[in-house]
Design a protein around this motif. Sequence first.
Motif, PDB file in Angstrom:
ATOM      1  N   SER A 184       2.405 -27.139 -51.582  1.00 41.87           N
ATOM      2  CA  SER A 184       1.893 -28.566 -51.416  1.00 41.87           C
ATOM      3  C   SER A 184       0.549 -28.572 -51.081  1.00 41.87           C
ATOM      4  O   SER A 184       0.064 -27.819 -50.128  1.00 41.87           O
ATOM      5  N   THR A 185      -0.243 -29.521 -51.705  1.00 36.66           N
ATOM      6  CA  THR A 185      -1.159 -29.747 -51.306  1.00 36.66           C
ATOM      7  C   THR A 185      -1.724 -31.054 -50.623  1.00 36.66           C
ATOM      8  O   THR A 185      -0.729 -31.985 -50.589  1.00 36.66           O
ATOM      9  N   ASP A 186      -2.910 -31.284 -50.293  1.00 37.21           N
ATOM     10  CA  ASP A 186      -3.327 -32.777 -49.829  1.00 37.21           C
ATOM     11  C   ASP A 186      -2.996 -33.797 -50.838  1.00 37.21           C
ATOM     12  O   ASP A 186      -2.594 -34.970 -50.488  1.00 37.21           O
ATOM     13  N   LEU A 193       0.794 -34.689 -50.960  1.00 42.62           N
ATOM     14  CA  LEU A 193       1.133 -35.461 -50.031  1.00 42.62           C
ATOM     15  C   LEU A 193       0.915 -36.740 -50.268  1.00 42.62           C
ATOM     16  O   LEU A 193       1.629 -37.693 -49.931  1.00 42.62           O
ATOM     17  N   ALA A 194      -0.297 -36.859 -50.520  1.00 47.48           N
ATOM     18  CA  ALA A 194      -0.847 -38.517 -50.938  1.00 47.48           C
ATOM     19  C   ALA A 194      -0.041 -38.959 -51.836  1.00 47.48           C
ATOM     20  O   ALA A 194       0.526 -40.101 -51.725  1.00 47.48           O
ATOM     21  N   LYS A 195       0.082 -38.402 -52.781  1.00 46.93           N
ATOM     22  CA  LYS A 195       1.202 -38.896 -54.095  1.00 46.93           C
ATOM     23  C   LYS A 195       2.387 -39.064 -53.573  1.00 46.93           C
ATOM     24  O   LYS A 195       2.922 -40.163 -53.836  1.00 46.93           O
ATOM     25  N   MET A 196       3.052 -38.334 -52.735  1.00 42.59           N
ATOM     26  CA  MET A 196       4.415 -38.573 -52.327  1.00 42.59           C
ATOM     27  C   MET A 196       4.484 -39.728 -51.382  1.00 42.59           C
ATOM     28  O   MET A 196       5.230 -40.522 -51.549  1.00 42.59           O
ATOM     29  N   LEU A 197       3.482 -39.887 -50.465  1.00 40.20           N
ATOM     30  CA  LEU A 197       3.589 -40.824 -49.585  1.00 40.20           C
ATOM     31  C   LEU A 197       3.275 -42.230 -50.163  1.00 40.20           C
ATOM     32  O   LEU A 197       3.632 -43.329 -49.486  1.00 40.20           O
ATOM     33  N   SER A 198       2.568 -42.270 -51.236  1.00 35.71           N
ATOM     34  CA  SER A 198       2.214 -43.358 -51.905  1.00 35.71           C
ATOM     35  C   SER A 198       3.605 -43.886 -52.879  1.00 35.71           C
ATOM     36  O   SER A 198       3.415 -45.118 -53.392  1.00 35.71           O
ATOM     37  N   LEU A 241       7.738 -34.657 -39.730  1.00 39.69           N
ATOM     38  CA  LEU A 241       6.947 -33.846 -40.763  1.00 39.69           C
ATOM     39  C   LEU A 241       6.563 -32.469 -40.552  1.00 39.69           C
ATOM     40  O   LEU A 241       5.855 -32.178 -39.663  1.00 39.69           O
ATOM     41  N   SER A 242       7.066 -31.853 -41.587  1.00 37.26           N
ATOM     42  CA  SER A 242       6.753 -30.348 -41.397  1.00 37.26           C
ATOM     43  C   SER A 242       5.850 -30.135 -42.711  1.00 37.26           C
ATOM     44  O   SER A 242       6.436 -30.307 -43.690  1.00 37.26           O
ATOM     45  N   LEU A 243       4.747 -29.749 -42.554  1.00 41.17           N
ATOM     46  CA  LEU A 243       3.831 -29.211 -43.353  1.00 41.17           C
ATOM     47  C   LEU A 243       3.291 -27.537 -43.368  1.00 41.17           C
ATOM     48  O   LEU A 243       2.516 -27.291 -43.814  1.00 41.17           O
ATOM     49  N   ALA A 244       4.276 -26.943 -42.436  1.00 39.97           N
ATOM     50  CA  ALA A 244       4.024 -25.593 -42.331  1.00 39.97           C
ATOM     51  C   ALA A 244       4.044 -24.720 -43.665  1.00 39.97           C
ATOM     52  O   ALA A 244       4.882 -25.005 -44.544  1.00 39.97           O
ATOM     53  N   PHE A 245       3.033 -23.800 -43.496  1.00 40.67           N
ATOM     54  CA  PHE A 245       2.806 -23.072 -44.622  1.00 40.67           C
ATOM     55  C   PHE A 245       2.349 -23.570 -45.952  1.00 40.67           C
ATOM     56  O   PHE A 245       2.425 -23.037 -47.003  1.00 40.67           O
ATOM     57  N   THR A 246       2.010 -25.107 -46.049  1.00 44.25           N
ATOM     58  CA  THR A 246       1.416 -25.554 -47.166  1.00 44.25           C
ATOM     59  C   THR A 246      -0.137 -25.435 -47.097  1.00 44.25           C
ATOM     60  O   THR A 246      -0.667 -24.472 -46.472  1.00 44.25           O
ATOM     61  N   THR A 292      -1.752 -23.647 -41.751  1.00 45.01           N
ATOM     62  CA  THR A 292      -2.289 -24.530 -42.586  1.00 45.01           C
ATOM     63  C   THR A 292      -3.621 -24.609 -42.365  1.00 45.01           C
ATOM     64  O   THR A 292      -4.448 -23.747 -41.589  1.00 45.01           O
ATOM     65  N   GLN A 293      -4.675 -25.155 -43.314  1.00 44.31           N
ATOM     66  CA  GLN A 293      -6.246 -25.334 -43.038  1.00 44.31           C
ATOM     67  C   GLN A 293      -6.338 -26.571 -42.579  1.00 44.31           C
ATOM     68  O   GLN A 293      -7.553 -27.019 -42.583  1.00 44.31           O
ATOM     69  N   PHE A 294      -5.583 -27.090 -41.644  1.00 46.41           N
ATOM     70  CA  PHE A 294      -5.893 -28.279 -40.940  1.00 46.41           C
ATOM     71  C   PHE A 294      -6.778 -28.021 -39.872  1.00 46.41           C
ATOM     72  O   PHE A 294      -6.405 -27.001 -38.889  1.00 46.41           O
ATOM     73  N   GLY A 295      -7.968 -28.605 -39.635  1.00 45.24           N
ATOM     74  CA  GLY A 295      -9.028 -28.229 -38.773  1.00 45.24           C
ATOM     75  C   GLY A 295      -9.342 -29.384 -37.818  1.00 45.24           C
ATOM     76  O   GLY A 295      -8.568 -30.404 -37.679  1.00 45.24           O
ATOM     77  N   ASP A 296     -10.497 -29.417 -37.378  1.00 47.84           N
ATOM     78  CA  ASP A 296     -11.061 -30.038 -36.045  1.00 47.84           C
ATOM     79  C   ASP A 296     -10.967 -31.790 -36.609  1.00 47.84           C
ATOM     80  O   ASP A 296     -10.566 -32.705 -35.884  1.00 47.84           O
ATOM     81  N   THR A 297     -11.669 -31.956 -37.755  1.00 50.59           N
ATOM     82  CA  THR A 297     -11.933 -33.449 -38.311  1.00 50.59           C
ATOM     83  C   THR A 297     -10.322 -34.137 -38.350  1.00 50.59           C
ATOM     84  O   THR A 297     -10.306 -35.222 -38.042  1.00 50.59           O
TER      85      THR A 297
END
Length: 184
Positions: free
Chosen positions: A58-60, A63-68, A78-83, A107-112
């Motif tokens: 799964s990508t950003d 996730l956006a498409k699913m949540l919409s 919510l687990s986004l582990a290893f996505t 994940t590549q979830f960072g500071d921002t």
Amino acid sequence: MLEMEVIDNQDLKMQMITTLQSTCEGKRMYTDLCNRQIALRELQQKGGPKKLTLPSKSTDNDLAKMLSSGSFGNLECLSLAFTQVTSACAHELIKLPSLRYLNLWSTQFGDTGLQLISEHLQKLQVLNLCETPVTDKGLISLSGLKHLRKLNLNSTSLSALTFEGLKEKLPALQECDVRYTDAW
């Protein structure tokens, strides 16, 4: 691919469905898929599921498409582990007011992204940032999450100084994994 509804091309969808229905096992799998989608729609009408785990590819955008696609106002876990999500998905995450548990491991979830969710997801109680590219700059923003009870910062760029500051500013913190950091 059918289950995540990531295919917009109707011809390709029909081709996949026809292929599935060409065998007994495929028919069973397609029936199961349809039943899961019906159950999901019913859940969404009631405010949505409470727990959700996305597949590792799964990508950003996924996730956006699913949540919409429906109601996720009840989502607490919510687990986004290893996505393959990044900080860009934070704009979607902040639309989940009931979120209490968020797993972003590897994940590549960072500071921002961390700064944004720290401002908006005040009900977070459990946050897993193990093996993410977060640094002290983003981790400092966690001090606003007063309900945070469990925090996993294993294998991040956490410094000892930032860790001491977080411990002081997070009164509800009961567990914090800082293995393989400078605070260890």
